[in-house]
Design a protein around this motif. Sequence first.
Motif, PDB file in Angstrom:
ATOM      1  N   SER A   1      42.781  37.776  26.890  1.00  0.00           N
ATOM      2  CA  SER A   1      42.677  38.876  27.855  1.00  0.00           C
ATOM      3  C   SER A   1      42.664  38.386  29.224  1.00  0.00           C
ATOM      4  N   LEU A   2      42.657  37.170  29.743  1.00  0.00           N
ATOM      5  CA  LEU A   2      42.508  36.677  30.797  1.00  0.00           C
ATOM      6  C   LEU A   2      43.763  37.121  31.832  1.00  0.00           C
ATOM      7  N   GLY A   3      44.943  36.952  31.256  1.00  0.00           N
ATOM      8  CA  GLY A   3      45.827  37.667  32.029  1.00  0.00           C
ATOM      9  C   GLY A   3      46.216  38.772  32.447  1.00  0.00           C
ATOM     10  N   PHE A   4      45.383  39.709  31.967  1.00  0.00           N
ATOM     11  CA  PHE A   4      45.221  41.020  32.437  1.00  0.00           C
ATOM     12  C   PHE A   4      44.124  41.502  33.301  1.00  0.00           C
ATOM     13  N   VAL A   5      43.056  40.676  33.440  1.00  0.00           N
ATOM     14  CA  VAL A   5      41.929  41.084  34.340  1.00  0.00           C
ATOM     15  C   VAL A   5      41.622  40.620  35.713  1.00  0.00           C
ATOM     16  N   TRP A   6      42.883  40.349  36.314  1.00  0.00           N
ATOM     17  CA  TRP A   6      42.884  39.953  37.539  1.00  0.00           C
ATOM     18  C   TRP A   6      41.826  40.781  38.393  1.00  0.00           C
ATOM     19  N   GLU A   7      41.566  41.878  38.280  1.00  0.00           N
ATOM     20  CA  GLU A   7      40.806  42.728  39.352  1.00  0.00           C
ATOM     21  C   GLU A   7      39.312  42.031  39.267  1.00  0.00           C
ATOM     22  N   ILE A   8      39.088  41.680  37.705  1.00  0.00           N
ATOM     23  CA  ILE A   8      37.626  41.209  37.764  1.00  0.00           C
ATOM     24  C   ILE A   8      37.397  40.220  38.501  1.00  0.00           C
ATOM     25  N   PHE A   9      38.338  39.143  38.865  1.00  0.00           N
ATOM     26  CA  PHE A   9      38.202  37.876  39.395  1.00  0.00           C
ATOM     27  C   PHE A   9      38.143  38.143  40.932  1.00  0.00           C
ATOM     28  N   GLU A  10      38.426  39.435  41.319  1.00  0.00           N
ATOM     29  CA  GLU A  10      38.270  39.862  42.867  1.00  0.00           C
ATOM     30  C   GLU A  10      36.556  40.092  43.322  1.00  0.00           C
ATOM     31  N   SER A  11      35.786  40.094  42.084  1.00  0.00           N
ATOM     32  CA  SER A  11      34.601  40.358  42.144  1.00  0.00           C
ATOM     33  C   SER A  11      33.699  39.066  41.975  1.00  0.00           C
ATOM     34  N   LYS A  12      32.873  38.548  42.906  1.00  0.00           N
ATOM     35  CA  LYS A  12      32.187  37.390  42.743  1.00  0.00           C
ATOM     36  C   LYS A  12      31.055  37.616  41.568  1.00  0.00           C
TER      37      LYS A  12
ATOM     38  N   ALA B   1      42.011  28.432  35.541  1.00  0.00           N
ATOM     39  CA  ALA B   1      42.497  27.571  36.578  1.00  0.00           C
ATOM     40  C   ALA B   1      43.896  27.968  37.005  1.00  0.00           C
ATOM     41  N   TYR B   2      44.676  28.173  35.901  1.00  0.00           N
ATOM     42  CA  TYR B   2      45.954  28.366  36.000  1.00  0.00           C
ATOM     43  C   TYR B   2      46.406  29.769  36.653  1.00  0.00           C
ATOM     44  N   LEU B   3      45.532  30.826  36.385  1.00  0.00           N
ATOM     45  CA  LEU B   3      46.051  32.160  36.647  1.00  0.00           C
ATOM     46  C   LEU B   3      45.110  32.610  38.143  1.00  0.00           C
ATOM     47  N   TYR B   4      43.868  32.045  38.192  1.00  0.00           N
ATOM     48  CA  TYR B   4      43.014  32.455  39.221  1.00  0.00           C
ATOM     49  C   TYR B   4      42.236  31.188  39.940  1.00  0.00           C
ATOM     50  N   TYR B   5      43.223  29.951  40.352  1.00  0.00           N
ATOM     51  CA  TYR B   5      42.711  28.890  40.751  1.00  0.00           C
ATOM     52  C   TYR B   5      41.418  29.131  42.112  1.00  0.00           C
ATOM     53  N   PRO B   6      41.727  29.872  43.083  1.00  0.00           N
ATOM     54  CA  PRO B   6      40.769  30.270  44.084  1.00  0.00           C
ATOM     55  C   PRO B   6      39.309  30.425  43.540  1.00  0.00           C
ATOM     56  N   SER B   7      39.364  30.841  42.411  1.00  0.00           N
ATOM     57  CA  SER B   7      37.981  31.307  41.745  1.00  0.00           C
ATOM     58  C   SER B   7      37.139  30.188  41.396  1.00  0.00           C
ATOM     59  N   LEU B   8      37.885  29.153  41.150  1.00  0.00           N
ATOM     60  CA  LEU B   8      37.126  27.962  40.554  1.00  0.00           C
ATOM     61  C   LEU B   8      36.321  27.018  41.635  1.00  0.00           C
TER      62      LEU B   8
ATOM     63  N   THR C   1      33.056  37.525  38.367  1.00  0.00           N
ATOM     64  CA  THR C   1      33.551  36.093  37.910  1.00  0.00           C
ATOM     65  C   THR C   1      32.352  35.289  37.591  1.00  0.00           C
ATOM     66  N   GLN C   2      31.090  35.406  38.189  1.00  0.00           N
ATOM     67  CA  GLN C   2      29.950  34.217  37.958  1.00  0.00           C
ATOM     68  C   GLN C   2      29.514  34.809  36.438  1.00  0.00           C
ATOM     69  N   ILE C   3      29.748  35.929  36.062  1.00  0.00           N
ATOM     70  CA  ILE C   3      29.044  36.273  34.565  1.00  0.00           C
ATOM     71  C   ILE C   3      30.222  35.464  33.615  1.00  0.00           C
ATOM     72  N   ILE C   4      31.445  35.679  33.988  1.00  0.00           N
ATOM     73  CA  ILE C   4      32.463  35.024  33.204  1.00  0.00           C
ATOM     74  C   ILE C   4      32.170  33.514  33.040  1.00  0.00           C
ATOM     75  N   PHE C   5      32.219  32.816  34.228  1.00  0.00           N
ATOM     76  CA  PHE C   5      31.902  31.503  34.031  1.00  0.00           C
ATOM     77  C   PHE C   5      30.694  30.906  33.422  1.00  0.00           C
ATOM     78  N   ASN C   6      29.508  31.849  33.533  1.00  0.00           N
ATOM     79  CA  ASN C   6      28.200  31.555  32.993  1.00  0.00           C
ATOM     80  C   ASN C   6      28.353  31.505  31.598  1.00  0.00           C
ATOM     81  N   THR C   7      29.025  32.656  31.213  1.00  0.00           N
ATOM     82  CA  THR C   7      29.164  32.812  29.580  1.00  0.00           C
ATOM     83  C   THR C   7      30.108  31.833  29.210  1.00  0.00           C
TER      84      THR C   7
END
Length: 264
Positions: free
Chosen positions: A202-213, A247-254, A216-222
Amino acid sequence: MELTSILLGSQSNNEKERDQCLTLLENAQSENLSLFLKRLCEELNNEESPIEARQLAGLILKNNLYSHDENRRKELAEFWVSCKADYRQELKQQLFFALNSNSKQIRRTSAICVSVIASVEYPIGEWKSLFEDLIQLIEYFKNSKQVSEGVLVCLSFICEELGDENECSEISLILEPILNIIQQNEEEIEIRVASITTLLNSLGFVWEIFESKEDTQIIFNTIFSCIKNSENEQLIDLSFQCLVKIAYLYYPSLDPYMDDIFQV
């Protein structure tokens, strides 16, 4: 002959019986396809029928809704959309019930059929409540681990079928249930694997989620939790695949998580 016997007979080692049953299936399909698909759905959802017959019913159903041949696939899609909405809803409801089957094979077969229907209906706006319906199914059977797994497998197939070229912002609705299921089923490896697979697809569809810090933190922590707190190789591998895809889709969030990534 009843459908169960015909389905089993179509796989018989007895050539005469097999040919007879295959002919009966072909006749039923050509005479009244709508009724035939309904009977197949009922068979798939019948917990009293043998697994072999139910799986075959699901396979035949899927093959009457989807084809790898583009022209044939278009014909099947046009037929399905031409059916009355009430009829389509009834069959989808049967398939949803089968996601609660005691059999993992049947849950998977039903998930494939749902995803095929979704690939036809969702892009043309015919199933706008798709993701809400699946979430409600989890909530309705709140303590059912088999429903959770069935829905997760179904969602994963749906993401694959829709592909990144489809606008699918509604899929962000499923992220919270997915993450909750991962956190609530630490000892249930199959469910956690199904959850992280769905997250990956589902990661390719949820770009809006990665606009929220915060999100994003919840996803990474999981993801980090799945890597650090599990010895299951499949779960760990899928978690690393999630990191690669992010990393491929949302590199700045890393950037805020580089130290954590190096640690794992």
